[in-house]
Design a protein around this motif. Structure first.
Motif, PDB file in Angstrom:
ATOM      1  N   TYR A   1      57.002   5.663  45.710  1.00 46.74           N
ATOM      2  CA  TYR A   1      57.885   6.199  44.580  1.00 46.74           C
ATOM      3  C   TYR A   1      59.521   6.350  45.479  1.00 46.74           C
ATOM      4  O   TYR A   1      60.266   5.977  44.837  1.00 46.74           O
ATOM      5  CB  TYR A   1      57.433   7.708  44.275  1.00 46.74           C
ATOM      6  N   GLU A   2      59.347   6.445  46.347  1.00 45.02           N
ATOM      7  CA  GLU A   2      60.506   6.865  47.306  1.00 45.02           C
ATOM      8  C   GLU A   2      61.328   5.621  47.737  1.00 45.02           C
ATOM      9  O   GLU A   2      62.599   5.228  47.585  1.00 45.02           O
ATOM     10  CB  GLU A   2      60.433   8.030  48.696  1.00 45.02           C
ATOM     11  N   VAL A   3      60.332   4.912  48.618  1.00 48.00           N
ATOM     12  CA  VAL A   3      60.946   3.425  49.152  1.00 48.00           C
ATOM     13  C   VAL A   3      61.179   2.480  47.878  1.00 48.00           C
ATOM     14  O   VAL A   3      62.119   1.852  48.137  1.00 48.00           O
ATOM     15  CB  VAL A   3      60.280   3.205  50.263  1.00 48.00           C
ATOM     16  N   ILE A   4      60.275   2.193  47.270  1.00 50.18           N
ATOM     17  CA  ILE A   4      60.341   1.087  46.386  1.00 50.18           C
ATOM     18  C   ILE A   4      61.191   1.548  44.947  1.00 50.18           C
ATOM     19  O   ILE A   4      61.865   0.849  44.521  1.00 50.18           O
ATOM     20  CB  ILE A   4      59.206   0.631  45.920  1.00 50.18           C
ATOM     21  N   GLY A   5      60.550   2.577  44.365  1.00 51.02           N
ATOM     22  CA  GLY A   5      61.282   2.956  43.257  1.00 51.02           C
ATOM     23  C   GLY A   5      62.650   4.105  43.569  1.00 51.02           C
ATOM     24  O   GLY A   5      63.229   4.419  42.296  1.00 51.02           O
ATOM     25  N   ASN A   6      62.848   4.126  44.642  1.00 46.71           N
ATOM     26  CA  ASN A   6      64.329   5.087  44.905  1.00 46.71           C
ATOM     27  C   ASN A   6      64.078   6.311  44.193  1.00 46.71           C
ATOM     28  O   ASN A   6      65.409   6.639  43.459  1.00 46.71           O
ATOM     29  CB  ASN A   6      65.462   4.154  44.419  1.00 46.71           C
ATOM     30  N   LYS A   7      62.972   7.075  43.912  1.00 45.50           N
ATOM     31  CA  LYS A   7      62.682   8.284  43.275  1.00 45.50           C
ATOM     32  C   LYS A   7      63.326   8.262  41.757  1.00 45.50           C
ATOM     33  O   LYS A   7      63.463   9.208  41.022  1.00 45.50           O
ATOM     34  CB  LYS A   7      63.385   9.361  44.025  1.00 45.50           C
ATOM     35  N   LYS A   8      63.554   6.938  41.195  1.00 51.82           N
ATOM     36  CA  LYS A   8      63.747   6.741  39.968  1.00 51.82           C
ATOM     37  C   LYS A   8      62.692   6.249  38.913  1.00 51.82           C
ATOM     38  O   LYS A   8      62.588   6.446  37.636  1.00 51.82           O
ATOM     39  CB  LYS A   8      64.942   5.941  39.647  1.00 51.82           C
ATOM     40  N   CYS A   9      61.503   5.762  39.402  1.00 53.68           N
ATOM     41  CA  CYS A   9      60.653   5.000  38.730  1.00 53.68           C
ATOM     42  C   CYS A   9      59.364   5.672  38.639  1.00 53.68           C
ATOM     43  O   CYS A   9      59.047   6.089  39.595  1.00 53.68           O
ATOM     44  CB  CYS A   9      60.342   3.753  39.274  1.00 53.68           C
ATOM     45  N   PRO A  10      58.981   5.992  37.208  1.00 57.19           N
ATOM     46  CA  PRO A  10      57.552   6.710  37.277  1.00 57.19           C
ATOM     47  C   PRO A  10      56.613   5.621  37.873  1.00 57.19           C
ATOM     48  O   PRO A  10      56.477   4.628  37.823  1.00 57.19           O
ATOM     49  CB  PRO A  10      57.263   6.839  35.746  1.00 57.19           C
ATOM     50  N   ILE A  11      55.321   6.449  38.470  1.00 56.30           N
ATOM     51  CA  ILE A  11      54.476   5.731  39.076  1.00 56.30           C
ATOM     52  C   ILE A  11      53.485   5.942  38.112  1.00 56.30           C
ATOM     53  O   ILE A  11      52.680   7.070  37.633  1.00 56.30           O
ATOM     54  CB  ILE A  11      53.743   6.521  40.391  1.00 56.30           C
ATOM     55  N   VAL A  12      52.747   4.907  37.608  1.00 52.79           N
ATOM     56  CA  VAL A  12      51.779   4.619  36.798  1.00 52.79           C
ATOM     57  C   VAL A  12      50.317   4.263  37.496  1.00 52.79           C
ATOM     58  O   VAL A  12      50.166   3.047  37.733  1.00 52.79           O
ATOM     59  CB  VAL A  12      52.163   3.691  35.517  1.00 52.79           C
ATOM     60  N   ASP A  13      49.624   5.237  37.683  1.00 60.74           N
ATOM     61  CA  ASP A  13      48.275   4.893  38.282  1.00 60.74           C
ATOM     62  C   ASP A  13      47.238   4.745  37.213  1.00 60.74           C
ATOM     63  O   ASP A  13      46.948   5.709  36.660  1.00 60.74           O
ATOM     64  CB  ASP A  13      47.969   6.043  39.301  1.00 60.74           C
ATOM     65  N   THR A  14      46.729   3.469  37.066  1.00 64.84           N
ATOM     66  CA  THR A  14      45.724   3.243  36.069  1.00 64.84           C
ATOM     67  C   THR A  14      44.460   3.164  36.662  1.00 64.84           C
ATOM     68  O   THR A  14      44.296   2.295  37.340  1.00 64.84           O
ATOM     69  CB  THR A  14      46.210   1.878  35.308  1.00 64.84           C
ATOM     70  N   TRP A  15      43.640   3.846  36.035  1.00 66.38           N
ATOM     71  CA  TRP A  15      42.095   3.772  36.354  1.00 66.38           C
ATOM     72  C   TRP A  15      41.491   2.989  35.286  1.00 66.38           C
ATOM     73  O   TRP A  15      41.723   3.291  34.006  1.00 66.38           O
ATOM     74  CB  TRP A  15      41.433   5.227  36.301  1.00 66.38           C
TER      75      TRP A  15
END
Ligand code: 6R9
Length: 656
Positions: free
Chosen positions: A409-423
Motif C-alpha cells: 500500500y505504502e511503497v508500491i501504491g504510494n497510499k493512493k491505490c486500494p488494495i484488493v485482496d481476493t480470496w
C-alpha cells in the motif's frame, strides 16, 4: 474442529489487526458502485433472488447467440446454469470488441524476458485466434476433444486458449515449469489428442527446454497424435515426423477467418489440475457460460476496469489466476492486458517496477509471496521508478500478512491505490470474497466481503454455525454459476470433497473467521490449523506475527506431534539480508511472537533457512516442512517443488 476447540479463546486474540482504511473518494470513483450502502443493497438482493440476479447479470454482461430456457438446475451435485443457451467465449473476448470502438485498441501488450515487446490489437488478436482455430481443425480436432497446452508466457499461449474456445475444444493448460512426468499424468488423465508447446521459453537468462520435456512426457501418452511447436528460443529441438509440426509452418496453410461455434452454456471450457495436493491431481472442469460470467463480472466490479486500464496479472496461464485474470476476465471486458514472459528479478531486481513504469500499468495483481520477496530486496528498488500510473493493487493466492499489505500500500501504491485482496480457488473459477476497489473499506489481511450472489458461511464440522469470532470451516451456502462442475473423470470424488464433507454446502478446505463488521479473515487451509494444548492456532497468525519482526523476511509455521500439548509449533524463518545472526536472535523472535499473540504461540523450535520450499505458483509447501519437522527428513511427493536445492539446505543440520 471439535466443539471444545471452538470454545477456546484462541483466534480472538490472534487476529488483532484493527487498522481500517477508508476508500479515498477524491482519487477514486468506482465506475459502477456509489458507496457501501449501494453494495449492501445489491448484495442483499442478489442473495434473496439469485436466479433473477444472475439472469440480469448474464443478459447485461455477456453476448449469447440463444437465450436460456431455465436459469439453474441441480442434480447429484451437478450444477447447470443457463440451460438451453448458446454462446462462445472467444466471441465474447474478441468479436464483440472488434465490432465496437475497441477494434484497434491494444488487447495484449507482451514483453519477453530478453526485452523485446509485441502488441496485438483486438483485431489482430482475433485474426490470430481464428487462424489457430483453423489449424486445430486442420489437424483433426473436433468440438469436445481435449488438448494440452504446455507453453511459456508468450502471446501464442493466449491465442491457443482462445482458439480452443472458438471451436469448442477443451484445453488443459499445464504450467510451463512443470516436469515431464506432471505433464504426462495430466495428458493421460484428460486423454488429450494434441499438444501445443514451444521449443522453450526464457527464464532467468536461459532457455528452458520445453520441447525436450514434452518429448519425454509423450513417450507414454498414446492419445497424443499431433504436437504443434512454437519457435520461441530458436534452440535446436528434435521434431518427430508425422507427429510434430511448427506453428508458423502450419499457420501458412490456413485462413484467418473462422466463425465462432455456437456452444451450449454447459459445454466444457477447460480442465485445470490443482497443484501441490497429495495423491492424484484433481482435474477441475469449468464450463462455458457460468465461468465466463464469473470472470467478467469480477473483473468489472472488483477491479473496476475502465477503458484506459492496463491490467497486469503476474500469474502464469498455467494457474487458475492466469486463466481468469490474464486471459478471460480482462479480454471479455475489452481491457488491455500486459503479459511478461520471465522471472521478476531478471536481469535486475527492479525488472517489475521498470516494466510498470515503461508500459504504464494501471492495475497490478500479484501474490503475497512476491510482495514479501520484494520487501526483502528493499524499497529503494521500486522508488527508483515512476509508478504513478498504478491506481489499483490486487493480491491473491494466500493470506497476506499485514506487514506485506502495508508495504504494498505504502511503497508500491504510494497510499493512493486500494488494495484488493481476493480470496478464491481453482474450484471457484473467479473471485468470491474481496473488496470492491475504492468502495469497501479495507483492513490489512482481510479479504473483506463477498461478491454479489456468493454466500459464504463459517461452520463447525457438524454443520452447525461456528461462533463468528472463533472461526471454523469456510463454506459456500449455495451453488454459483462460476464454480467447477466436476473433477474430470471422477464425479464421486468431487461430490465427496466439496459437497459431502459438510452435507449440502460447498466445503472450501479453508478456515476462516468473521469479525464484528462481517469481514472474512482467511486462516489458511484447515490442514494448516494447529491445535496446541487445546488452543486452535492458524499457522498464518503466527507467521504474520513473525514477519512483523524487523529482521524476518519470511516465515512458515507447521505443527508437529507433541506428547504433552497435542501439537507443537515449528517456525521456519528466512531472515532479511541485513540480519546479523546472534545466539539470542531465536529467543528474541520467539518473544516477539509471544508479545503479539500470547504464550500459547511460542514456537517450540525456530529454524533459520536461506529459502523455503515453494510450489511453482509460489505457495509454501507446508506439507514438506511438516514432514521435516516431524520426522527430520522429507520423503513425500516433491514433484511440485520449484527449487530442489532448498530441500538439501533444509535437511542440513541446524548449526546454531
Ligand atoms: C486463486 C488461487 C486456492 C487456495 C485457497 C486458499 C488460498 C487464495 C487467498 C487465499 C487467503 C486470499 N488463497 N487466495 N488465502 N487469502 N486472498 O490461488 O487458487 O491455487 O486453487 O488456491 O489458496 O487457501 O483455498 P488455488
Amino acid at each position: 474442529m471439535s466443539k471444545s476447540d471452538t470454545q477456546k479463546p484462541s483466534i480472538e486474540n490472534l487476529l488483532h489487526e484493527n487498522r481500517k482504511f477508508k476508500p479515498q473518494k477524491k482519487s477514486f470513483s468506482h465506475y459502477f458502485l456509489q458507496d457501501m450502502s449501494h453494495y449492501l443493497k445489491l448484495y442483499k438482493n442478489s442473495i434473496k433472488n439469485p436466479e433473477s440476479f444472475w439472469t440480469r447479470m448474464a443478459s447485461e454482461h455477456l453476448d449469447f447467440f440463444k437465450k436460456w430456457k431455465k436459469v439453474f438446475a441441480w442434480k447429484d451435485c451437478k450444477a447447470q446454469w443457463f440451460l438451453g443457451a448458446t454462446l462462445n467465449v472467444s466471441y465474447n473476448c474478441l468479436d464483440r470488441h472488434v465490432q465496437s470502438d475497441r477494434k484497434n485498441k491494444a488487447a495484449l501488450i507482451w514483453e519477453g524476458e530478453p526485452g523485446e515487446t509485441r502488441t496485438l490489437t483486438y483485431l489482430q488478436l482475433s485474426l490470430e485466434v481464428a487462424k489457430c482455430a483453423n489449424m486445430l481443425k486442420g489437424i483433426g480436432l473436433h468440438k469436445g476433444d481435449k488438448i494440452a497446452i504446455y507453453m511459456p508466457l508468450i502471446p501464442e499461449a493466449v491465442i491457443a486458449m482462445l482458439a480452443c474456445t472458438r471451436i469448442g475444444v477443451v484445453h488443459t493448460v499445464v504450467f510451463g515449469g512443470f516436469s515431464s512426468s506432471s505433464l504426462r499424468d495430466r495428458i493421460l488423465d484428460s486423454n488429450c489428442k494434441a499438444l501445443i508447446t514451444a521449443d522453450g521459453g526464457f527464464r532467468k537468462g536461459s532457455a528452458v527446454k520445453m520441447k525436450e520435456m514434452a518429448d519425454e512426457a509423450l513417450k507414454e501418452t498414446p492419445s497424443i497424435k499431433n504436437v504443434i511447436v512454437v519457435k520461441r528460443t530458436h534452440e535446436k529441438v528434435k521434431m518427430f515426423p508425422k507427429r510434430d509440426i511448427w506453428w508458423h509452418e502450419l499457420a501458412e496453410n490456413y485462413s484467418d477467418s473462422c466463425v465462432a461455434e455456437q456452444l451450449a452454456a454447459e459445454h466444457p471450457l477447460f480442465i485445470l489440475y490443482t497443484s501441490g495436493t497429495t495423491g492424484k491431481p484433481k482435474g477441475l472442469m469449468h464450463t462455458t457460460a457460468g465461468y465466463l460470467l464469473g470472470v467478467t463480472l469480477t473483473t468489472k466490479y472488483l477491479f473496476d476496469i475502465k477503458e484506459t486500464d492496463i491490467f497486469w496479472c503476474t500469474a502464469d496461464v498455467g494457474w487458475v489466476t492466469g486463466h481468469s485474470y490474464l486471459v478471460y476476465g480482462p479480454l471479455s471486458c475489452g481491457a488491455t492486458v500486459f503479459m511478461y514472459e520471465g522471472a521478476p528479478i531478471y536481469p535486475e531486481p527492479d525488472r517489475f517496477w521498470k516494466m510498470i513504469a515503461k508500459h504504464k500499468v494501471t492495475i497490478l495483481y500479484t501474490a503475497p509471496t512476491a510482495i514479501r520477496s520484494f520487501i526483502r530486496l528493499g524499497k529503494e528498488l521500486p522508488k527508483k521508478h515512476d509508478l504513478s500510473s498504478l491506481r489499483l493493487l490486487g493480491t491473491v493466492g494466500e493470506p497476506i500478512n499485514p506487514e506485506a499489505w502495508i508495504w504494498y500500500y505504502e511503497v508500491i501504491g504510494n497510499k493512493k491505490c486500494p488494495i484488493v485482496d481476493t480470496w478464491w480457488q481453482t474450484e471457484t473459477g473467479a473471485v468470491m470474497i474481496a473488496p470492491f476497489s475504492g468502495v469497501t473499506p479495507t483492513k490489512p489481511g482481510s479479504a473483506t466481503l463477498p461478491m454479489f450472489g456468493i454466500e459464504p458461511i463459517i461452520l463447525n464440522k457438524d454443520g452447525t454455525p461456528a461462533k463468528k469470532k472463533d472461526g471454523g470451516f469456510l463454506c459456500i451456502k449455495k451453488p454459483w454459476p462460476y464454480m467447477a462442475r466436476t473433477i474430470y473423470g471422477d464425479h464421486e470424488r468431487y461430490k465427496k470433497t466439496y459437497w459431502q464433507e459438510i452435507e449440502g454446502v460447498y466445503f472450501t478446505g479453508d478456515g476462516a473467521r468473521q469479525d464484528k463488521d462481517g469481514y472474512f479473515w482467511i486462516m489458511g487451509r484447515v490442514d494448516d490449523v494447529i491445535n496446541v494444548s487445546g488452543h486452535r492456532l492458524g499457522t498464518m497468525e503466527i507467521e504474520s506475527a513473525a514477519v512483523e519482526h524487523p529482521l524476518v523476511a519470511e516465515c512458515a509455521v507447521v505443527g508437529r506431534p507433541d506428547a504433552i500439548k497435542g501439537q507443537g509449533i515449528v517456525a521456519f524463518i528466512t531472515l532479511k539480508k541485513s540480519a546479523n545472526i546472534n545466539p539470542m536472535l531465536k529467543e528474541e523472535i520467539a518473544k516477539f511472537i509471544i508479545k503479539q499473540i500470547g504464550a500459547l504461540a511460542r514456537p517450540d523450535e525456530i529454524r533459520f533457512s536461506d529459502s523455503l520450499p515453494k510450489t511453482r505458483s509460489g505457495k509454501i509447501m507446508r506439507r514438506l516442512l511438516r514432514e521435516l519437522a516431524t520426522t527430520g527428513d522429507i520423503k513425500g511427493d516433491t514433484t511440485t517443488l520449484e527449487d530442489f536445492s532448498v530441500l538439501e539446505k533444509l535437511r542440513e543440520k541446524d548449526e546454531d
